[in-house]
Design an enzyme around this catalytic site. Structure first.
Site, PDB file in Angstrom:
ATOM      1  CD  GLU A 101      -6.034 -88.562 -51.108  1.00 44.37           C
ATOM      2  OE1 GLU A 101      -5.210 -87.746 -50.666  1.00 44.37           O
ATOM      3  OE2 GLU A 101      -6.835 -88.296 -52.019  1.00 44.37           O
ATOM      4  CB  SER A 102      -8.873 -85.692 -50.348  1.00 45.64           C
ATOM      5  OG  SER A 102     -10.122 -86.365 -50.447  1.00 45.64           O
ATOM      6  CB  SER A 144     -15.560 -78.979 -52.356  1.00 49.19           C
ATOM      7  OG  SER A 144     -15.063 -79.615 -51.210  1.00 49.19           O
ATOM      8  CG  ASP A 155     -18.674 -78.822 -49.382  1.00 52.90           C
ATOM      9  OD1 ASP A 155     -17.457 -78.719 -49.134  1.00 52.90           O
ATOM     10  OD2 ASP A 155     -19.179 -79.828 -49.892  1.00 52.90           O
ATOM     11  CG  ASP A 163     -16.862 -82.093 -48.730  1.00 51.98           C
ATOM     12  OD1 ASP A 163     -16.005 -81.196 -48.528  1.00 51.98           O
ATOM     13  OD2 ASP A 163     -16.988 -82.663 -49.832  1.00 51.98           O
ATOM     14  NE  ARG A 164     -11.892 -82.117 -49.993  1.00 55.45           N
ATOM     15  CZ  ARG A 164     -10.907 -82.321 -50.866  1.00 55.45           C
ATOM     16  NH1 ARG A 164      -9.655 -82.089 -50.518  1.00 55.45           N
ATOM     17  NH2 ARG A 164     -11.166 -82.767 -52.080  1.00 55.45           N
ATOM     18  CE  LYS A 166     -21.982 -83.404 -53.474  1.00 54.71           C
ATOM     19  NZ  LYS A 166     -21.021 -83.900 -52.457  1.00 54.71           N
ATOM     20  CB  THR A 178     -15.000 -87.601 -57.704  1.00 54.72           C
ATOM     21  OG1 THR A 178     -14.208 -86.445 -57.412  1.00 54.72           O
ATOM     22  CG2 THR A 178     -14.175 -88.582 -58.503  1.00 54.72           C
ATOM     23  CG  ASP A 181     -14.363 -78.356 -47.480  1.00 52.17           C
ATOM     24  OD1 ASP A 181     -15.106 -78.633 -46.525  1.00 52.17           O
ATOM     25  OD2 ASP A 181     -14.386 -78.977 -48.552  1.00 52.17           O
TER      26      ASP A 181
END
Length: 536
Positions: free
Chosen positions: A383-384, A143, A297, A299-300, A153, A41, A295
């Site tokens: 959810e992550s 990530s 990169d 993205d979270r 990616k 993903t 994190d």
């Protein structure tokens, strides 16, 4: 005794010399499925120490991307950025050499800085608004994965993660190139690059999507921990550019991440939603009015409040949605709320309370891209702890997850409402109940994982789950009808979803109950029995 949440020790640290040597020297064995190019993903991931992320892989993948973009008529430059993982820098060099040999201009950071995933997505969208020749991008990051890993990616001109049609084509072509000894890969030492100031363009544009004035006038004391990741200099510029009382609590960048506390499985993992990985950050929660983490990169996001500690990602998503859809009058009145089908049902209740359409899709942020582009989905979340949303005027901001944005949003929410996101979530539980949510893993052979990925909801013969009648057995997402790569079983008070892991011999069971922790345990127990029975 578990060492989760305790500081990393020297024995936990990756050998950087061995890691980088393996990247340069090891040739993958394609007879080993684990050493082939596989796009999950979030791109191709692996470690050079396992023969899964090497110079050979990255050269082949980049050549495949060049050929793919040519087939799609994409003739603009490629935005290229990398995070702080040790394998990211050599992978970027490999990619730039292949792009140059193919005559493709690469836009690299003007400050020789790391590039967060959302900054690269933002750059693609910004460029393509006015350009006739569309640009795309390559993000070099695994990530939140451990320091031994690398990731690669591709983001097409829409700015978000490539869909499965694109990634399957790229992976197949890359594996074919590797099988031929990379003879079809073009490469040269002289690079073809131009500078692009990712950091300044991203930070200066935050005022178009967030109420920065409210944050500044509130006087909030904000702490931001990049967890050694690509956002480190972005947070410093945000503080300076907007005059915020914002402290970068740990500006260190260490490719071994020796300053981290160990995650739940005693590995170093930069997951801002994990209480174990975030232990050192949570310990400082009383030093600030709000404390956030990202994190590698960015993205979270992880949100830490003095009164609630580290928020469960589902809880914060629900609060963010409730706030944004009541404080963004410029958004389309019919703009839906996007969620993945393993996210909390609390979001469903919030959507119903707002009178907004809920758009439930399979796991993977790529599903939100079209809606974020045209504004028909104003917010998409996983959810992550990954989410993004549109600007205040309803136009696209990023089409990839943006942990920096969601972290600064927490300050806006606190400044405007005068209450912490934790307190606002407590309000939601008073209205809708307090769900218990958890993800666990169960053993599964490769054959069982394959069967689960293709399982039809109709194959579930059970009529009850934890004492309640089953109301739905899903193998396709309600929002777009796309296959979910597993099953979801729903009752009026609970649900579970089962999906095979892409990297381990396990399947993941996501479960939630609005009837308490004991009921959740029963749901999890019966979920495993139901799935095992369907796979027998």
């Amino acid at each position: 005794m578990s060492r989760a949440g305790t500081p990393a020790q020297s024995a936990d640290l990756v050998d950087l010399t061995a890691l980088l040597s393996a990247y340069a020297d090891r040739v993958p064995d394609l007879d080993d499925p684990a050493q082939r190019v596989v796009f999950g993903t979030s791109g191709h991931r692996g470690s050079s120490l396992d023969g899964a992320f090497t110079d050979t892989h990255i050269a082949a993948i980049t050549q495949a991307i060049v050929e793919y973009r040519t087939s799609q008529g994409t003739t603009g430059p490629v935005f290229v950025g990398a995070d702080t993982h040790a394998l990211s820098a050599p992978a970027m060099q490999t990619a730039l050499e292949v792009l140059a040999a193919n005559g493709v201009m690469a836009l690299i950071d003007a400050n020789d800085d790391y590039v967060p995933t959302p900054a690269l997505s933002h750059a693609i969208i910004r460029y393509n608004r006015d350009a006739s020749a569309k640009a795309d991008g390559i993000v070099i990051t695994p990530s939140h994965n451990p320091p031994r890993d690398g990731g690669f990616k591709y983001n097409p001109p829409h700015g978000g993660p490539a869909d499965s049609d694109a990634t399957t084509w790229i992976a197949d072509r890359a594996n074919a190139l590797i099988a031929e000894g990379n003879r079809g890969v073009r490469r040269q030492a002289a690079l073809l690059t131009e500078p692009y100031d990712y950091r300044l363009h991203y930070v200066a544009d935050l005022g178009s999507i967030l109420d920065i004035d409210a944050i500044r006038s509130s006087g909030l004391r904000i702490g931001a921990d990049p967890l050694g990741g690509a956002s480190v200099n972005y947070w410093a510029l945000i503080a300076e550019h907007y005059g915020l009382d914002l402290t970068v609590v740990n500006p260190a960048v260490d490719p071994q991440w020796g300053f981290m506390t160990l995650d739940w499985d005693e590995k170093i993992r930069m997951d801002p939603s994990s209480p174990s990985a975030m232990a050192s950050v949570v310990a400082r929660r009383h030093d600030f009015d709000l404390l956030t983490g990202n994190d590698a990169d960015a993205d979270r996001h992880g949100i830490v409040t003095p009164d609630g500690g580290l928020m469960n990602p589902n809880h914060y998503l629900a609060v963010a949605i409730e706030y944004l859809y009541t404080h963004r009058p410029g958004w389309r009145p019919d703009a839906a709320i996007g969620k993945t089908l393993v996210s909390s049902t609390m979001i469903d209740h919030v959507a119903a309370g707002l009178g907004r359409r809920l758009w439930e899709v399979p796991v993977g942020f790529k599903w939100f891209v079209p809606g974020l582009i045209d504004g028909s989905v104003a917010f998409g979340g996983e959810e992550s702890a990954g989410a993004s949303f549109v600007r205040r005027d309803g136009s696209a901001w990023t089409t990839d997850k943006d942990g920096i944005l969601l972290a600064v949003l927490a300050s806006e929410i606190t400044a405007v409402t005068g209450r912490s996101p934790s307190a606002l979530y407590a309000d939601l539980t008073e209205r809708f109940g307090a769900p218990a949510y958890e993800r666990v893993d169960a053993p599964a052979s490769p054959a069982q994982k394959s069967a689960l990925g293709k399982l039809d909801g109709a194959a579930i013969t059970a009529t009850e789950l934890a004492g309640d009648p089953i109301t739905a057995r899903l193998s396709a997402a309600p929002g777009n009808g796309a296959g979910i790569g597993g099953v979801k079983v729903v009752t009026d008070r609970a649900w579970f979803a089962a999906r095979p892991s892409g990297t381990e011999d396990v399947y993941k069971i996501y479960a939630e109950s609005f009837a308490g922790e004991e009921h959740l345990r029963l749901v999890q127990q019966e979920a495993k029995a139901i799935v095992d029975g369907a796979l027998a």
